[in-house]
Design an enzyme around this catalytic site. Structure first.
Site, mmCIF file in Angstrom:
data_model
loop_
_atom_site.group_PDB
_atom_site.id
_atom_site.type_symbol
_atom_site.label_atom_id
_atom_site.label_comp_id
_atom_site.label_asym_id
_atom_site.label_seq_id
_atom_site.Cartn_x
_atom_site.Cartn_y
_atom_site.Cartn_z
ATOM 1 N N ASP A 366 51.500 49.143 38.251
ATOM 2 C CA ASP A 366 50.403 50.046 38.447
ATOM 3 C C ASP A 366 49.138 49.193 38.455
ATOM 4 O O ASP A 366 49.149 48.117 37.881
ATOM 5 C CB ASP A 366 50.404 50.949 37.214
ATOM 6 N N ASP A 707 51.157 53.974 33.352
ATOM 7 C CA ASP A 707 50.598 54.580 32.151
ATOM 8 C C ASP A 707 50.430 56.083 32.286
ATOM 9 O O ASP A 707 50.303 56.773 31.308
ATOM 10 C CB ASP A 707 49.250 53.933 31.803
ATOM 11 N N ASP A 711 53.756 58.271 36.487
ATOM 12 C CA ASP A 711 54.655 57.118 36.541
ATOM 13 C C ASP A 711 56.009 57.398 35.909
ATOM 14 O O ASP A 711 56.929 56.603 36.052
ATOM 15 C CB ASP A 711 54.026 55.925 35.810
#
EC number: 7.2.2.13
Length: 1013
Positions: A366, A707, A711
């Site tokens: 990410d 986070d 996700d």
């Protein structure tokens, strides 16, 4: 009867249905409400956009749809988890061993008058080992908790609805489709809403889409994609400021967030690589054990033993092959590594994940908060017609710019005054960058920047009192405020404005250069345009700033400014400069990405952010390395349209989520195969999952970092999910296998290193443990075939496996890496096994055989010293073990009673045991390395040196401690008998050093192919 048959089919049908449901969930959010007019939405849901639903209608829908809550997934009961630890993988082997022991003892008890209790003890010990290690592993894993509980905390408790024209507070669970709901700053959104009116409403979608900026909400449809349009707000996101009213279009599991929750809990999760390895290893060991057992069972029948004796032998051989201590060793090694990783900020939730990270070949990371610092920071300013760089480092060690210019003073004034962000109270002693701010991300970035460069913003605001303000809105795209000035001789009001640069420039007729107002001509406009494009191209968010001193004759002191019906000028202002912001990369990330690259790990960025920003950060951290171009870069360089560039020429690529939506699996595979450096931007949660599955189709072992709630499906599906400990949502932490306590991508690299090291060290540990199996089995085989007195007893085998071998085997987990682990390619799970044929051949066929010779040498020496020469031992067994024979003659004609013979036999057991300990010294030292010489590696491993002393001390204790002859049938040895095995120990050491020398001299030669495990 018919019903029964249907029941049989239903599990299969359900499986198919589940798979279909999951495939549906992987598709993009299908929503049309954002494209409908407000009237159409109200018609579709039989509601009124002023009055709302009637109470009876709401009750009816609630009964039909069920409460507005997420369905908790089926959880695994604790006892099932415990049983998995007790009967999973390796434990099965030991259980079979224990059952066979009880079986053998039962046979003996039924057929002999005075059965030996060895098999009974062995069975009990084996069962105890499994139960103790099982409890230990269960305790380790029980520390981690379940996925959905965090989702529960996300459901807002109360919601404000309008029914029959009245506002009322109801439980969020009672909100139904068609309800009219009001939200305001600070509220959690109770369901998916179609906005019908909004005033300055902004929502924080970061947990859902990964966008770090609060998103404006308004009734207009601004985008085809429901996740990007402004007129939908999503269940469980937060409203940051303003108010809005909307119609509920989805509740509970049908909301976007609900779909993600279902997706995460319904994913099939494969076995961890280490579990697969252990399974493979068990098959190998069982294969060897059964092969040996059956061969000797047939052989003993041919040799004339009875059926019962042959069965006892069969069981004995199979049990002797089971490495009793290994289960505990593996568990302890993984636990030690997990503890070591926790000290380096990687918290591992499930022990097997420790190694998975080491075999990772692709990391999908990410962007926000993992690769970046997750705080907007002013990166550049443009004033006096040049770009100045601000300091974006975490510790303010970077560049500084000229702060003496009059233009900068004016610019910092505007940025500080035209700004609603304030520091939260009581933080005066905290460094500026670490302080909490109330306000949106861009404004707090400006606030911190001005506080650092120009001193207290609070003082500045007190000296220049605000008298009027127009907040930012999406139609005019600026924010403006009017202030009294601090100059006592100047009574003019100061108007300050900031906003979208092109909108601000349109309102200006002059520009401030070196502190002087100059007319804004075409040349300056072009300079502005170039600076704006350059900063925008860096992926930064650019704001323009201007000011204007209102003439005193028109606006005297005390003038009543009206912000609704504007009664002052907002044109012909003076342009001062630009400031651009970015969420800057973390300091340690570029280095970490470089390490991944040299370790053969592909790093892919997957983000919900804009492609330009994503690409800028990817270049900044080295995910797109210098000199590598994307198709767009090549097109720009050659000045041709993108369609004419051959995609194969570009090493790097940036892929937009909307394009990804239309890709087939084959197209995704092609991208993953042909590009080494990939950035996915504007991706949805479902797409993240599709990317992970694509990488897994290529045979990669995938680690995913994330986070947000968005996700969690990808985290769960990945071979190892890595969540962020600070910024991570609870949900992502639950779905992950590992948590980075400092949110730093660099910690993953540490984890990879530890994972690779533990894999190497487990190999060494297993090689060490398995080697002593041969000197434990061969005495038994010779006892059957040559009819000699038993050279090594069952109890003594246990003393080796669970006594002397344990600490040395565990000490190998502390061994340092041989070479630079991070310079080699990730292991290929299909070919690089934890235990391969070469390891078995080394441990059993080579080193183990030398060890067995050492043991037999001691055995024959002691018997010869007592009068039984090796030639006389063959075929003596039946008389030797016969209680009624008390006059057995040795080679010199002396007569031995049964009791005397047994004392000599048990002394031989003890000597054989001590010999194994002595040869295991050499084995431990050669297992320290697989390729290097021990002299290169050195003896820095203190635990290993302790292990050498510990096993020796334990052996001496078992031999010389009073009472051991009764308890374990261990007898004291003459000091000279300890030295029988020394030559063999030395031989093992020399043999292996020569083998490793050949390995290093001829890499890839036949010695490597045959012996390098």
């Amino acid at each position: 009867m018919g019903d029964k048959k249907d029941d049989k089919d239903s599990p299969k049908k359900n499986k198919g249905k589940e798979r279909r449901d999951l495939d549906d969930l992987k598709k993009e959010v299908a929503m049309t409400e954002h494209k409908m007019s407000v009237e159409e939405v109200c018609r579709k849901y039989n509601t009124d956009c002023v009055q709302g639903l009637t109470h009876s209608k709401a009750q009816e829908i609630l009964a039909r749809d069920g409460p507005n809550a997420l369905t908790p997934p089926p959880t695994t009961p604790e006892w099932v988890k415990f049983c998995r630890q007790l009967f999973g993988g390796f434990s099965i082997l030991l259980w079979i061993g224990a059952i066979l022991c009880f079986l053998a003892y039962g046979i003996q008890a039924g057929t002999e008058d005075d059965p030996s209790g060895d098999n009974l003890y062995l069975g009990i010990v084996l069962a105890a080992v499994v139960i103790i290690t099982g409890c230990f592993s269960y305790y380790q894993e029980a520390k981690s908790s379940k996925i959905m509980e965090s989702f529960k905390n996300m459901v807002p408790q109360q919601a404000l609805v309008i029914r029959e024209g009245e506002k009322m507070q109801v439980n969020a669970e009672e909100v139904v489709v068609g309800d009219l709901v009001e939200i305001k700053g600070g509220d959690r959104v109770p369901a998916d809403l179609r906005i019908i009116s909004a005033h300055g409403c902004k929502v924080d979608n970061s947990s859902l889409t990964g966008e770090s900026e609060p998103q404006t909400r308004s009734p207009d449809c601004t985008h085809d994609n429901p996740l990007e349009t402004r007129n939908i707000t999503f269940f469980s996101t937060n409203c940051v400021e303003g108010t809005a009213r909307g119609v509920v279009v989805a509740t509970g599991d049908r909301t976007v967030m609900g779909r993600i929750a279902t997706l995460a809990s319904g994913l099939e999760v494969g076995k961890t690589p280490i579990a697969i390895e252990i399974e493979h290893f068990i098959q190998l060991i069982t294969g060897v054990a059964v092969f040996l057992g059956v061969s000797f069972f047939i052989l003993s029948l041919i040799l004339g033993y009875t059926w019962l004796e042959a069965v006892i032998f069969l069981i004995g051989i199979i049990v002797a092959n089971v490495p009793e201590g290994l289960l505990a060793t593996v568990t302890v090694c993984l636990t030690l590594t997990a503890k070591r990783m926790a000290r380096k900020n990687c918290l591992v939730k499930n022990l097997e994940a420790v190694e998975t990270l080491g075999s990772t070949s692709t990391i999908c990371s990410d962007k926000t908060g993992t690769l970046t610092q997750n705080r907007m920071t002013v990166a550049h300013m443009w004033f006096d017609n040049q770009i100045h760089e601000a300091d974006t480092t975490e510790d303010q060690s970077g560049t500084s710019f000229d702060k003496s210019s009059h233009t900068w003073v004016a610019l910092s004034h505007i940025a500080g005054l035209c700004n609603r962000a304030v520091f939260k109270g009581g933080q005066d002693n905290i460094p500026v960058l670490k302080r909490d701010v109330a306000g949106d991300a861009s404004e707090s970035a400006l606030l911190k920047c001005i506080e650092l460069s120009s001193g207290s913003v609070k003082l500045m605001r007190e000296r220049n009192k605000k008298v009027a303000e127009i907040p930012f809105n999406s139609t005019n795209k600026y924010q403006l405020s009017i202030h009294e000035t601090e100059d006592p001789n100047d009574n003019r009001y100061l108007l300050v404005m900031k906003g979208a640069p092109e909108r601000i420039l349109d309102r200006c007729s002059t520009i401030l250069l070196q502190g002087k107002e100059q007319p804004l001509d075409e040349e300056m406009k072009e300079a502005f345009q170039n600076a704006y494009l350059e900063l925008g191209g860096l992926g930064e968010r650019v704001l323009g700033f201007c000011h204007y001193y209102l003439p005193e004759e028109q606006f005297p002191k005390g003038f009543a400014f009206d912000c609704d019906d504007v009664n002052f000028t907002t044109d012909n202002l003076c342009f001062v400069g630009l400031m651009s912001m970015i969420d800057p990369p973390r300091a340690a990330v570029p280095d970490a990405v470089g390490k991944c690259r040299s370790a053969g790990i592909k790093v892919i960025m997957v983000t919900g952010d804009h492609p330009i920003t994503a690409k800028a950060i990817a270049k900044g951290v080295g995910i797109i390395s210098e000199g590598n171009e994307t198709v767009e870069d090549i097109a720009a360089r050659l000045n041709i349209p993108v369609s004419q560039v051959n995609p194969r020429d570009a090493k790097a690529c940036v892929i937009h989520g909307t394009d990804l939506k239309d890709f087939t699996s084959e197209q995704i595979d092609e991208i993953l195969q042909n590009h080494t450096e990939i950035v996915f931007a504007r991706t949805s949660p479902q797409q993240k999952l599709i990317i992970v599955e694509g990488c897994q189709r290529q045979g990669a072992i995938v680690a995913v970092t994330g986070d947000g709630v968005n996700d969690s499906p990808a985290l769960k599906k990945a071979d190892i999910g890595v969540a962020m400990g600070i910024a991570g949502s609870d949900v992502s932490k639950q779905a992950a296998d590992m948590i980075l306590l400092d949110d730093n991508f660099a910690s993953i690299v540490t984890g990879v290193e530890e994972g690779r090291l533990i894999f190497d060290n487990l190999k060494k540990s297993i090689a060490y443990t398995l080697t002593s199996n041969i000197p434990e089995i061969t005495p038994f085989l010779l006892f059957i075939m040559a009819n000699i007195p038993l050279p090594l007893g069952t109890i003594t085998i246990l003393c080796i496996d669970l006594g002397t071998d344990m600490v040395p085997a565990i000490s190998l987990a502390y061994e340092a890496a041989e070479s630079d682990i991070m310079k080699r390619q990730p292991r290929n799970p299909r070919t690089d096994k934890l235990v391969n044929e070469r390891l078995i051949s080394m441990a059993y066929g080579q080193i183990g055989m030398i060890q067995a010779l050492g043991g037999f040498f001691s055995y024959f020496v002691i018997l010869a010293e007592n009068g039984f020469l090796p030639g006389n031992l063959v075929g003596i067994r039946l008389n030797w073990d016969d209680r009624t024979v008390n006059d057995l003659e040795d080679s010199y004609g002396q007569q031995w009673t049964y009791e005397q013979r047994k004392v000599v036999e048990f002394t031989c057991h003890t000597a054989f045991f001590v010999s194994i300990v002595v040869v295991q010294w050499a084995d431990l030292i050669i297992c320290k390395t697989r390729r290097n010489s021990v002299f290169q590696q050195g003896m820095k491993n203190k635990i290993l040196i302790f292990g050498l002393f510990e096993e020796t001390a334990l052996a001496a204790f078992l031999s010389y401690c009073p009472g051991m002859d009764v308890a374990l049938r261990m007898y004291p040895l003459k000091p000279s008998w300890w030295f029988c095995a020394f030559p063999y120990s030395f031989l093992i050491f020399v043999y292996d050093e020569i083998r490793k020398l050949i390995l290093r001299r001829n890499p890839g030669g036949w010695v490597e192919k045959e012996t390098y495990y």
